[in-house]
Design an enzyme around this catalytic site. Structure first.
Site, PDB file in Angstrom:
ATOM      1  N   GLU A 275       0.120   3.882  -1.451  1.00 51.67           N
ATOM      2  CA  GLU A 275      -1.192   4.282  -0.940  1.00 51.67           C
ATOM      3  C   GLU A 275      -2.138   3.093  -0.819  1.00 51.67           C
ATOM      4  O   GLU A 275      -2.901   2.986   0.143  1.00 51.67           O
ATOM      5  CB  GLU A 275      -1.806   5.345  -1.857  1.00 51.67           C
ATOM      6  CG  GLU A 275      -3.018   6.058  -1.269  1.00 51.67           C
ATOM      7  CD  GLU A 275      -4.339   5.346  -1.528  1.00 51.67           C
ATOM      8  OE1 GLU A 275      -5.358   5.740  -0.941  1.00 51.67           O
ATOM      9  OE2 GLU A 275      -4.360   4.377  -2.326  1.00 51.67           O
ATOM     10  N   GLU A 276      -2.109   2.192  -1.801  1.00 44.58           N
ATOM     11  CA  GLU A 276      -3.069   1.084  -1.815  1.00 44.58           C
ATOM     12  C   GLU A 276      -2.858   0.099  -0.661  1.00 44.58           C
ATOM     13  O   GLU A 276      -3.732  -0.721  -0.388  1.00 44.58           O
ATOM     14  CB  GLU A 276      -3.018   0.345  -3.154  1.00 44.58           C
ATOM     15  CG  GLU A 276      -3.518   1.152  -4.346  1.00 44.58           C
ATOM     16  CD  GLU A 276      -5.005   1.449  -4.322  1.00 44.58           C
ATOM     17  OE1 GLU A 276      -5.674   1.067  -3.341  1.00 44.58           O
ATOM     18  OE2 GLU A 276      -5.505   2.071  -5.263  1.00 44.58           O
TER      19      GLU A 276
ATOM     20  N   ASP B  77      -8.033   4.880 -10.395  1.00 46.98           N
ATOM     21  CA  ASP B  77      -7.604   5.089  -9.005  1.00 46.98           C
ATOM     22  C   ASP B  77      -6.162   4.593  -8.906  1.00 46.98           C
ATOM     23  O   ASP B  77      -5.949   3.385  -8.782  1.00 46.98           O
ATOM     24  CB  ASP B  77      -8.543   4.320  -8.079  1.00 46.98           C
ATOM     25  CG  ASP B  77      -8.112   4.306  -6.635  1.00 46.98           C
ATOM     26  OD1 ASP B  77      -7.286   5.132  -6.246  1.00 46.98           O
ATOM     27  OD2 ASP B  77      -8.614   3.435  -5.890  1.00 46.98           O
TER      28      ASP B  77
ATOM     29  N   HIS C  74      -1.558   9.210  -5.900  1.00 43.87           N
ATOM     30  CA  HIS C  74      -0.733   7.996  -5.815  1.00 43.87           C
ATOM     31  C   HIS C  74      -0.686   7.288  -7.152  1.00 43.87           C
ATOM     32  O   HIS C  74      -1.662   7.258  -7.902  1.00 43.87           O
ATOM     33  CB  HIS C  74      -1.214   7.066  -4.701  1.00 43.87           C
ATOM     34  CG  HIS C  74      -2.537   6.410  -4.930  1.00 43.87           C
ATOM     35  ND1 HIS C  74      -2.665   5.174  -5.540  1.00 43.87           N
ATOM     36  CD2 HIS C  74      -3.787   6.791  -4.597  1.00 43.87           C
ATOM     37  CE1 HIS C  74      -3.939   4.833  -5.578  1.00 43.87           C
ATOM     38  NE2 HIS C  74      -4.651   5.793  -5.013  1.00 43.87           N
TER      39      HIS C  74
ATOM     40  N   HIS D 281     -12.059   0.065  -7.739  1.00 44.98           N
ATOM     41  CA  HIS D 281     -11.304  -1.173  -7.515  1.00 44.98           C
ATOM     42  C   HIS D 281     -11.728  -2.299  -8.463  1.00 44.98           C
ATOM     43  O   HIS D 281     -11.374  -3.450  -8.251  1.00 44.98           O
ATOM     44  CB  HIS D 281     -11.395  -1.643  -6.055  1.00 44.98           C
ATOM     45  CG  HIS D 281     -10.467  -0.915  -5.152  1.00 44.98           C
ATOM     46  ND1 HIS D 281     -10.084  -1.379  -3.916  1.00 44.98           N
ATOM     47  CD2 HIS D 281      -9.820   0.272  -5.300  1.00 44.98           C
ATOM     48  CE1 HIS D 281      -9.257  -0.522  -3.343  1.00 44.98           C
ATOM     49  NE2 HIS D 281      -9.082   0.491  -4.168  1.00 44.98           N
TER      50      HIS D 281
ATOM     51  N   ASP E 177      -7.591  12.225  -5.475  1.00 48.25           N
ATOM     52  CA  ASP E 177      -7.815  10.786  -5.609  1.00 48.25           C
ATOM     53  C   ASP E 177      -9.184  10.595  -6.246  1.00 48.25           C
ATOM     54  O   ASP E 177      -9.872  11.576  -6.558  1.00 48.25           O
ATOM     55  CB  ASP E 177      -7.723  10.118  -4.229  1.00 48.25           C
ATOM     56  CG  ASP E 177      -7.268   8.659  -4.300  1.00 48.25           C
ATOM     57  OD1 ASP E 177      -7.597   7.987  -5.296  1.00 48.25           O
ATOM     58  OD2 ASP E 177      -6.607   8.200  -3.356  1.00 48.25           O
TER      59      ASP E 177
END
Length: 339
Positions: free
Chosen positions: A214-215, A180, A63, A315, A235
């Protein structure tokens, strides 16, 4: 490897929180085209690219959308209260520079600060909660009240994009926000480049599928190639207490918070890694969901798996290593190429 690192730097330099991915998908399409492929965009905005091969079609999914923010309120003092997009956490965004991207196309610089952020003035600074309700975007313009901000064409619903601060150390560590999952997109571009340059033969048909939501949970919920039989999410590999992975490894996920991955797919990935003596780990991710999970939840009848380069501090301001990138690229090659 240099191509992958260059692509990562280019990708992270393009703002792309979920819902604001047009510029980065255009760039990604152009890169596949430069390599001689014919990618296309789905209605949702995902990038699909057929890498070749015949039979038993496999999707390699990554993603390109990231965490971010959105203006939720223009405050009386002209500063901005934001709401997070995806799992953006206020604790690790404090003092981070950002861009406010207006619906009219204007871009303004700013910084996320605590309300009343001076330690020399605010005696309770260290005790205050770090939430987006307790913080504000300070705009780098002459703004004193709400009407000044409105005059800039800044409105509720404008996207707020945080600086990635991408850097690669001499020791090979890759540090950036949004590894990510832009690191995985760069790896898939590197894989596509190798297939062309080395003229590798594929043991099956292979698609790359780059998702854009995706997030926020629905990246691969639709528009997957209709003939696909299997999906592997490429990922970030989790690093943390109780897990075996580090930044120099490729991680193979056996189970995440949605449940176990396909037994045979996971075994085949492990066997490939073992046979080639890759530096890898098999782990269970306690708080995680992938595009492969989203595809199955949407009703697709697919085998599914998950791999990725080890990423520390997910994150947040994340860290990986070129060795982890190399191990991930090699595992993908082993899994798809004909002996």
């Amino acid at each position: 490897m240099q191509y992958i690192i260059d692509q990562l730097k280019n990708l992270t330099s393009i703002d792309s929180p979920s819902g604001f991915t047009g510029d980065v998908t255009k760039y990604t399409m152009e890169q596949f085209e430069k390599l001689g492929y014919a990618p296309y965009l789905t209605k949702k905005g995902c990038v699909v690219c057929d890498l070749g091969g015949e039979g038993s079609p496999l999707i390699l999914s990554a993603h390109i959308d990231t965490l971010g923010g959105m203006v939720a309120e223009i405050k009386k003092n002209g500063r901005l209260r934001i709401t997070n997009i995806g799992g953006l956490n206020a604790n690790n965004c404090e003092t981070e520079n950002c861009r406010i991207r207006t619906r009219s196309g204007k871009v303004f610089e700013g910084t996320l600060q605590m309300n009343d952020p001076s330690i020399h003035v605010n005696g309770e600074y260290s005790k205050q909660n770090r939430t987006f309700d307790d913080m504000e975007i300070v705009i780098d313009e002459e703004v004193k009240e709400k009407k000044n901000t409105e005059a800039l064409d800044i409105c509720n619903g404008d996207f707020v994009c945080f600086d990635p601060r991408t850097t690669v150390t001499e020791s090979g560590y890759i540090k950036s926000r949004f590894l990510d999952d832009k690191l995985s997109v760069a790896i898939l571009l590197g894989l596509a480049k190798e297939l062309r340059e080395k003229k590798l033969r594929l043991r099956r048909k292979v698609y790359v599928f780059i998702t854009v939501y995706e997030e926020v949970g629905h990246g691969a919920c639709g528009a997957l190639p209709a003939d696909a039989e299997e999906i592997i999410s490429v990922d970030m590999g989790c690093i943390g207490e109780g897990l075996a992975c580090d930044e120099k490894m490729v991680s193979i996920c056996a189970k995440d918070s949605h449940g176990p991955y396909d037994y045979d797919v996971t075994n085949d990935l492990i066997r490939c890694a073992e046979d080639s003596k890759l530096n890898f780990a098999v782990d269970v991710y306690p708080y995680y969901g992938s595009d492969a999970d989203a595809a199955l939840a949407a009703g697709y009848d697919l085998k599914h798996g998950l791999i990725g380069a080890g990423v520390y501090a997910s994150h947040g301001y994340e860290r990986s290593h070129i060795d982890g990138v190399g191990n991930t690229l090699k595992l993908l090659e082993l899994y798809i190429k004909k002996e």
